[in-house]
Scaffold this motif. Structure first.
Motif, PDB file in Angstrom:
ATOM      1  N   GLN A   1      48.442 -41.207 -76.112  1.00 38.08           N
ATOM      2  CA  GLN A   1      47.998 -42.008 -77.255  1.00 38.08           C
ATOM      3  C   GLN A   1      49.268 -42.418 -78.003  1.00 38.08           C
ATOM      4  O   GLN A   1      49.918 -41.601 -78.663  1.00 38.08           O
ATOM      5  N   VAL A   2      49.629 -43.709 -77.860  1.00 35.08           N
ATOM      6  CA  VAL A   2      50.914 -44.202 -78.356  1.00 35.08           C
ATOM      7  C   VAL A   2      50.677 -44.947 -79.669  1.00 35.08           C
ATOM      8  O   VAL A   2      49.786 -45.789 -79.770  1.00 35.08           O
ATOM      9  N   VAL A   3      51.500 -44.636 -80.676  1.00 34.93           N
ATOM     10  CA  VAL A   3      51.277 -45.128 -82.035  1.00 34.93           C
ATOM     11  C   VAL A   3      51.596 -46.610 -82.169  1.00 34.93           C
ATOM     12  O   VAL A   3      50.813 -47.379 -82.723  1.00 34.93           O
ATOM     13  N   THR A   4      52.777 -47.084 -81.668  1.00 39.41           N
ATOM     14  CA  THR A   4      53.211 -48.461 -81.925  1.00 39.41           C
ATOM     15  C   THR A   4      53.028 -49.338 -80.692  1.00 39.41           C
ATOM     16  O   THR A   4      53.032 -48.858 -79.549  1.00 39.41           O
ATOM     17  N   ALA A   5      52.933 -50.631 -80.969  1.00 40.93           N
ATOM     18  CA  ALA A   5      52.765 -51.594 -79.883  1.00 40.93           C
ATOM     19  C   ALA A   5      54.005 -51.613 -78.991  1.00 40.93           C
ATOM     20  O   ALA A   5      53.915 -51.756 -77.769  1.00 40.93           O
ATOM     21  N   GLU A   6      55.177 -51.470 -79.629  1.00 42.25           N
ATOM     22  CA  GLU A   6      56.425 -51.476 -78.861  1.00 42.25           C
ATOM     23  C   GLU A   6      56.450 -50.328 -77.857  1.00 42.25           C
ATOM     24  O   GLU A   6      56.765 -50.520 -76.681  1.00 42.25           O
ATOM     25  N   LEU A   7      56.091 -49.135 -78.333  1.00 41.53           N
ATOM     26  CA  LEU A   7      56.088 -47.982 -77.434  1.00 41.53           C
ATOM     27  C   LEU A   7      55.008 -48.105 -76.360  1.00 41.53           C
ATOM     28  O   LEU A   7      55.183 -47.649 -75.234  1.00 41.53           O
ATOM     29  N   GLN A   8      53.866 -48.733 -76.740  1.00 45.52           N
ATOM     30  CA  GLN A   8      52.813 -48.949 -75.731  1.00 45.52           C
ATOM     31  C   GLN A   8      53.341 -49.784 -74.582  1.00 45.52           C
ATOM     32  O   GLN A   8      53.105 -49.491 -73.414  1.00 45.52           O
ATOM     33  N   THR A   9      54.147 -50.816 -74.924  1.00 47.74           N
ATOM     34  CA  THR A   9      54.735 -51.674 -73.891  1.00 47.74           C
ATOM     35  C   THR A   9      55.732 -50.898 -73.040  1.00 47.74           C
ATOM     36  O   THR A   9      55.764 -51.012 -71.812  1.00 47.74           O
TER      37      THR A   9
ATOM     38  N   ALA B   1      54.729 -34.933 -62.489  1.00 47.56           N
ATOM     39  CA  ALA B   1      53.578 -34.629 -61.615  1.00 47.56           C
ATOM     40  C   ALA B   1      52.275 -34.964 -62.349  1.00 47.56           C
ATOM     41  O   ALA B   1      51.321 -34.184 -62.353  1.00 47.56           O
ATOM     42  N   ALA B   2      52.256 -36.161 -62.997  1.00 47.93           N
ATOM     43  CA  ALA B   2      51.112 -36.576 -63.813  1.00 47.93           C
ATOM     44  C   ALA B   2      50.348 -37.695 -63.109  1.00 47.93           C
ATOM     45  O   ALA B   2      50.914 -38.753 -62.842  1.00 47.93           O
ATOM     46  N   ASP B   3      49.083 -37.448 -62.819  1.00 42.77           N
ATOM     47  CA  ASP B   3      48.252 -38.481 -62.179  1.00 42.77           C
ATOM     48  C   ASP B   3      46.802 -37.991 -62.176  1.00 42.77           C
ATOM     49  O   ASP B   3      46.542 -36.861 -61.714  1.00 42.77           O
ATOM     50  N   PRO B   4      45.883 -38.773 -62.734  1.00 43.34           N
ATOM     51  CA  PRO B   4      46.082 -40.103 -63.323  1.00 43.34           C
ATOM     52  C   PRO B   4      46.632 -40.007 -64.753  1.00 43.34           C
ATOM     53  O   PRO B   4      46.544 -38.969 -65.388  1.00 43.34           O
ATOM     54  N   ILE B   5      47.141 -41.153 -65.234  1.00 44.61           N
ATOM     55  CA  ILE B   5      47.590 -41.271 -66.617  1.00 44.61           C
ATOM     56  C   ILE B   5      46.743 -42.342 -67.290  1.00 44.61           C
ATOM     57  O   ILE B   5      46.647 -43.463 -66.799  1.00 44.61           O
ATOM     58  N   THR B   6      46.179 -41.956 -68.417  1.00 44.77           N
ATOM     59  CA  THR B   6      45.367 -42.887 -69.193  1.00 44.77           C
ATOM     60  C   THR B   6      46.047 -43.133 -70.524  1.00 44.77           C
ATOM     61  O   THR B   6      46.541 -42.195 -71.155  1.00 44.77           O
ATOM     62  N   MET B   7      46.084 -44.405 -70.932  1.00 39.22           N
ATOM     63  CA  MET B   7      46.663 -44.732 -72.236  1.00 39.22           C
ATOM     64  C   MET B   7      45.558 -45.114 -73.200  1.00 39.22           C
ATOM     65  O   MET B   7      44.758 -46.019 -72.931  1.00 39.22           O
ATOM     66  N   LEU B   8      45.493 -44.401 -74.327  1.00 40.12           N
ATOM     67  CA  LEU B   8      44.491 -44.663 -75.348  1.00 40.12           C
ATOM     68  C   LEU B   8      45.089 -45.490 -76.479  1.00 40.12           C
ATOM     69  O   LEU B   8      46.282 -45.377 -76.773  1.00 40.12           O
ATOM     70  N   SER B   9      44.245 -46.261 -77.143  1.00 44.47           N
ATOM     71  CA  SER B   9      44.710 -46.986 -78.331  1.00 44.47           C
ATOM     72  C   SER B   9      44.832 -45.996 -79.478  1.00 44.47           C
ATOM     73  O   SER B   9      44.202 -44.937 -79.464  1.00 44.47           O
ATOM     74  N   PRO B  10      45.593 -46.330 -80.504  1.00 38.05           N
ATOM     75  CA  PRO B  10      45.762 -45.407 -81.639  1.00 38.05           C
ATOM     76  C   PRO B  10      44.436 -45.069 -82.329  1.00 38.05           C
ATOM     77  O   PRO B  10      44.310 -44.007 -82.949  1.00 38.05           O
ATOM     78  N   GLU B  11      43.464 -45.994 -82.232  1.00 33.85           N
ATOM     79  CA  GLU B  11      42.213 -45.779 -82.942  1.00 33.85           C
ATOM     80  C   GLU B  11      41.241 -44.904 -82.163  1.00 33.85           C
ATOM     81  O   GLU B  11      40.225 -44.451 -82.704  1.00 33.85           O
ATOM     82  N   ALA B  12      41.514 -44.668 -80.880  1.00 33.96           N
ATOM     83  CA  ALA B  12      40.575 -43.923 -80.043  1.00 33.96           C
ATOM     84  C   ALA B  12      40.486 -42.464 -80.490  1.00 33.96           C
ATOM     85  O   ALA B  12      41.393 -41.916 -81.111  1.00 33.96           O
ATOM     86  N   GLY B  13      39.343 -41.840 -80.171  1.00 30.45           N
ATOM     87  CA  GLY B  13      39.151 -40.439 -80.535  1.00 30.45           C
ATOM     88  C   GLY B  13      40.023 -39.514 -79.700  1.00 30.45           C
ATOM     89  O   GLY B  13      40.527 -39.890 -78.632  1.00 30.45           O
ATOM     90  N   LYS B  14      40.169 -38.284 -80.200  1.00 28.99           N
ATOM     91  CA  LYS B  14      41.025 -37.312 -79.517  1.00 28.99           C
ATOM     92  C   LYS B  14      40.249 -36.649 -78.385  1.00 28.99           C
ATOM     93  O   LYS B  14      39.091 -36.270 -78.567  1.00 28.99           O
ATOM     94  N   PRO B  15      40.884 -36.504 -77.220  1.00 31.42           N
ATOM     95  CA  PRO B  15      40.212 -35.804 -76.108  1.00 31.42           C
ATOM     96  C   PRO B  15      39.974 -34.339 -76.468  1.00 31.42           C
ATOM     97  O   PRO B  15      40.743 -33.721 -77.203  1.00 31.42           O
ATOM     98  N   GLU B  16      38.891 -33.778 -75.958  1.00 28.45           N
ATOM     99  CA  GLU B  16      38.572 -32.380 -76.207  1.00 28.45           C
ATOM    100  C   GLU B  16      39.005 -31.521 -75.024  1.00 28.45           C
ATOM    101  O   GLU B  16      39.198 -32.010 -73.913  1.00 28.45           O
ATOM    102  N   ASN B  17      39.108 -30.203 -75.292  1.00 25.21           N
ATOM    103  CA  ASN B  17      39.492 -29.234 -74.252  1.00 25.21           C
ATOM    104  C   ASN B  17      40.759 -29.659 -73.508  1.00 25.21           C
ATOM    105  O   ASN B  17      40.798 -29.698 -72.278  1.00 25.21           O
ATOM    106  N   ALA B  18      41.753 -30.038 -74.280  1.00 26.56           N
ATOM    107  CA  ALA B  18      43.031 -30.464 -73.675  1.00 26.56           C
ATOM    108  C   ALA B  18      44.191 -29.863 -74.459  1.00 26.56           C
ATOM    109  O   ALA B  18      44.116 -29.686 -75.677  1.00 26.56           O
ATOM    110  N   MET B  19      45.245 -29.519 -73.735  1.00 27.51           N
ATOM    111  CA  MET B  19      46.480 -29.097 -74.396  1.00 27.51           C
ATOM    112  C   MET B  19      47.116 -30.322 -75.038  1.00 27.51           C
ATOM    113  O   MET B  19      47.003 -31.441 -74.523  1.00 27.51           O
TER     114      MET B  19
END
Length: 892
Positions: A767-775, A789-807
């Protein structure tokens, strides 16, 4: 065609001798005088011909070699002047020991034959330390190698002696000197090693003349010298003894009348506050004796036995006399008491015999007029000490300088150019004489003494370059650029070179004095034979290579400070060499289709024109640009340890661990030719130039790798030093790359925390805060996938809710989530954590039991109790973290 394949394992023994021979055979250590170039010169502190390479030599010469290789690559007209010192006393002892095996003494041979034997020994063994310096990689100009007894240096020595004599600065006189009864010669201060030894302080009563029953008690560590006392001194401010000043005392056991004198030198707090004065056997007493015009009575002879003037003690060894005299003092009622007393005792550096201060007729140099300009040269900044704090050390000594005893009663060395005639004339001459110029007699004899070894080494910066002739070398390379030496010889060598240079060349001998400390063992102790803690640098070289030893000695080294030698650091340096070797081997394997510098450079031109450098490319090029600047600046400031650290960090962490890993995907992608060639160019460009930066520190491995890379020129040691290129700097790329790297490290830490198996991929949500960093992240997700060793990777918008049961981890405006469901075996991880928790509970109970035990608390030192409490705090923190993790696992 460049040979690209290098062995799978780096073997220093296979390359070091080969490349050193190559450098020597091609004359790469030698520069002809080139007045069109800026000069840079160093004179080696000449090791003794009797010497064996030790860690101090290794450090000193590694530092010099780094500086000379650095300036050589920068295009300076360089000279590193090598040579050895004849080491008068040490060499004579060696040869006398050799003769003794055949039952011969030097006196059996006579002076001339003995000197022949010394030259034979020198020819056979004298270059041993030179060979050892070569094994270290020292790039001295061996074509110009000098010896303090060679013809040119001998001519300079005689010219200096005669000139100083003619100016009245060299004279003969009866003065007190350090005397070795075993070597039977006067010694310089540096040839005396002071060691704290347990001894005694003897309190003795001296009767006051004409005052029955009144005594003055004095304390001494050397009661045998009482026989030579000519006064007792007290401080004029000491009211205890003011009534005795001007009166006489009766010298115990001797009966001679001696005065009580007043002198501010006396320390009222030491001993009884009254000091016996023996001008012929103590340097401070000698000076006091001169001030008060006291007689000098010699009671100990040159061989350490008591003189005829001592009556019943005559012929006794000085220590036998001490026992007998103390016993007599006790019997006669003069001995008050004996206290234990720890004090510094001077020993001959060569044979460890306790030296004896003795008055004898010697040759001296009047130092004050020579010292004044030498003080001014440092105070004015013409000569700068590095670090600057040693300026004070130098000035303090120079302000209190004493005349220098330069004569030695041995045969090996520069014989004093003075002749004596029966008519009483003393003739000092530049050329040997056979006739007395005063009376015409042929019955003349040359002085049998030789000059102190430090006399010739004091001329080293200019005598080695041909002085008194005005040679091209002198015009180009004098004054030298820097002197590299230890702080222990600032007084005895550095100061004398400054004085002699200013006196005879009218110029300073060097612009900087780069001071390093001692190499101590891992416990901080000075390395010595008696402790058995010495480490042979040749052994380190044989096992691990010269580059490993050099890098070990320079990393962590700061100017002027002692350093500790750890075998763990040797291993670390060897690992660094292996890391560089393996990384270079990988690069070479991926340059198999490129064999020319021009081809690689064309890749770089194309990449710039097409703007095809990736973020990783721009980052590593920027980091390399800064490394060039920082390493160069630190070398110029003599911060060699910091320069080495910067190179270590850049090569190991940034180039090897990050950039090579990031470049692999493009290297293996045969379809995208542009991406592959760009990666090839950047890998080659940064490695080839980084090898140049590292070359002064690790010359052998860098030459070996560089020769296999596409390159121009026949040796890295004369390749051009990397230029500072501002066009490489890219702050934006560094910031962006740092954020990605921080995210990768955070994911790695989370995986390690819950023991995710290495081969298992982790789902990651960013979950990336700025548009620049999202790019930035969107364009460079491949780095995160491959390196975390990360796969899959999902990018959330800043407004999206926080995932549960995650470090969760947060780095530089990026929130990172790693869902654990399906990632780990919850039951297995819970069992492991409970087991660890039980272990902590057991340890905490043990510590609580200890701390509640009154007997333990009463007897244990405070630091032990503090340590146990600190352990308890650490275990409680771990306990809390595990409990939180168990609660979290239970919720999954």
């Amino acid at each position: 065609m460049t040979e690209k394949n290098i062995p799978t394992v780096y073997d220093p023994q296979a390359v070091e001798e080969k490349w050193y021979k190559y450098w020597e055979d091609h004359g790469l250590f030698h520069d002809e005088v080139d007045k069109g170039k800026k000069p840079f010169s160093i004179v080696i502190p000449p090791p003794n011909v009797t010497g064996q390479l030790h860690m101090g030599h290794a450090l000193d010469n590694a530092l010099q070699d780094i500086l000379i290789r650095f300036r050589r690559m920068q295009g300076y007209n360089t000279l590193w002047m090598p040579g050895t010192d004849h080491a008068g006393i040490a060499t004579q002892i060696k040869v006398e020991e050799m003769l003794a095996q055949d039952g011969i003494t030097r006196h059996d041979l006579g002076r001339e034959k003995f000197i022949e034997k010394v030259w034979e020994w020198k020819e056979q063994y004298g270059d041993r330390i030179i060979k050892q310096l070569k094994s270290l990689g020292a790039s001295c100009d061996w074509q110009r190698e000098r010896f303090t007894m060679d013809e040119g240096c001998s001519k300079a020595v005689r010219e200096v002696f005669v000139s100083l004599y003619e100016k009245g600065l060299i004279y003969q006189g009866n003065r007190i000197t350090n005397w070795c009864p075993r070597c039977n010669t006067a010694l310089s201060d540096i040839e005396v090693e002071h060691e704290d030894k347990p001894g005694h302080l003897y309190h003795v009563r001296y009767p006051v003349e004409g005052c029955s029953g009144e005594f003055l008690s004095v304390a001494t560590t050397r009661p045998e010298t009482i026989l030579g006392d000519t006064a007792v001194a007290v401080n004029p401010e000491d009211i205890r003894y003011s009534h005795l000043i001007g009166k006489n005392l009766i010298l115990p056991l001797v009966g001679r009348s001696i005065p009580v004198i007043a002198d501010e030198y006396v320390d009222q707090a030491f001993g009884t506050g009254a000091v016996k004065i023996t001008p012929a056997h103590d340097p401070n007493d000698f000076e006091m004796g001169l001030r008060h015009k006291l007689p000098q009575i010699v009671v100990i002879t040159n061989d350490g036995t008591m003189a005829a003037e001592t009556g019943k003690y005559a012929g006794m060894d000085r220590y036998e006399c001490r026992k007998a005299l103390v016993n007599d003092l006790k019997e006669e009622g003069y001995l008050v008491k004996i206290d234990d007393h720890q004090h510094a005792v001077g020993h001959c550096q060569r044979c460890t015999t306790v030296v004896e201060p003795l008055v004898s007729k010697q040759w001296f140099v009047n130092m004050q007029s020579l010292a004044d300009p030498a003080i001014e040269a440092v105070n004015s900044g013409k000569i700068q000490f590095v670090p600057e704090r040693f300026t004070k050390t130098y000035i303090n000594w120079m302000d209190n300088i004493r005349d220098w005893c330069i004569s030695r009663q041995i045969w090996w060395g520069h014989r004093i150019p003075a002749w004596y005639c029966e008519c009483g004339a003393t003739i000092v001459a530049r050329e040997d004489i056979t006739v007395c110029p005063t009376c015409g007699s042929h019955s003349i004899q040359q002085d049998s003494d030789v000059l102190d070894t430090w006399f010739s080494s004091g001329l080293w910066p200019f005598s080695t370059m041909g002085w008194p002739e005005d040679t091209d070398e002198l015009q180009q390379f004098y004054p030298t650029s820097v002197l590299v030496t230890g702080y222990d010889i600032i007084f005895f060598w550095v100061a004398r070179m400054i004085m002699m240079g200013l006196e005879f060349k009218k110029e300073i001998p060097f612009k900087h004095v780069f001071i390093h400390g001692l190499v101590r063992d891992s416990q901080g102790r000075k390395m010595s034979k008696s402790l058995g803690n010495g480490i042979d640098p040749l052994e380190v070289i044989e096992k691990n290579g010269a580059d490993t030893l050099r890098f070990t000695l320079v990393t962590g080294n700061t100017p002027g400070n002692d350093m500790r030698f750890y075998w763990e650091r040797v291993e670390s340096s060897r690992n660094f060499a292996n890391k560089l070797w393996n990384a270079s081997r990988f690069v070479l394997m991926n340059l198999e289709d490129v064999d020319q510098v021009s081809k690689l450079e064309s890749y770089g031109v194309t990449a710039r024109e097409n703007n095809s450098f990736t973020l990783a490319d721009r980052w590593i090029l920027s980091r390399f640009g800064k490394t060039v600047t920082e390493v160069t600046r630190n070398l110029e400031r003599f911060e060699l340890g910091e320069a080495a650290r910067l190179l270590y960090e850049f090569i190991w962490n940034e180039y090897c661990d990050w950039y090579i890993e990031m470049a692999k995907a493009r290297l293996y992608n045969k379809e995208d030719v542009s991406a592959r060639t760009t990666a090839q160019y950047v890998l080659w460009y940064v490695l080839e130039k980084t090898l140049k930066l590292l070359h002064p520190f690790m010359p052998f491995i860098t030459e070996t790798i560089w020769q296999h890379l596409p390159h121009e020129g026949h040796s890295i040691m004369v390749a051009e030093w990397p230029a500072e290129e501002s066009s490489l700097l890219d702050e934006q790329a560094e910031q962006q790359m740092n954020t990605i790297m921080d995210a990768i490290k955070a994911i790695r830490n989370m995986r390690a925390e819950v023991n995710v198996p290495p081969g298992k991929k982790s789902e990651v949500i960013l979950q990336v805060v700025t548009a620049e960093l999202q790019t930035v992240f969107a364009s460079n997700l491949q780095y995160v996938k491959t390196m975390a060793a990360a796969d899959p990777i999902t990018m959330l918008s800043p407004e999206a809710g926080k995932p549960e049961n995650a470090m969760t981890a947060v780095v530089n405006g990026v929130e990172i989530y790693m869902p654990l469901k399906g990632m780990i075996d919850v039951e297995k991880e819970t069992l492991r954590l409970n087991k660890e928790l039980a272990g902590l509970d057991k340890e905490l109970a043990r510590i609580a039991g200890k701390l509640s035990n009154e007997a333990f608390v009463a007897k244990a030192p405070p630091e032990v109790i503090a340590k146990e409490k600190a352990k308890a705090g650490e275990y409680q923190e771990k306990q809390q973290a595990i409990q939180e993790r168990l609660v979290y696992l239970a919720s999954i």
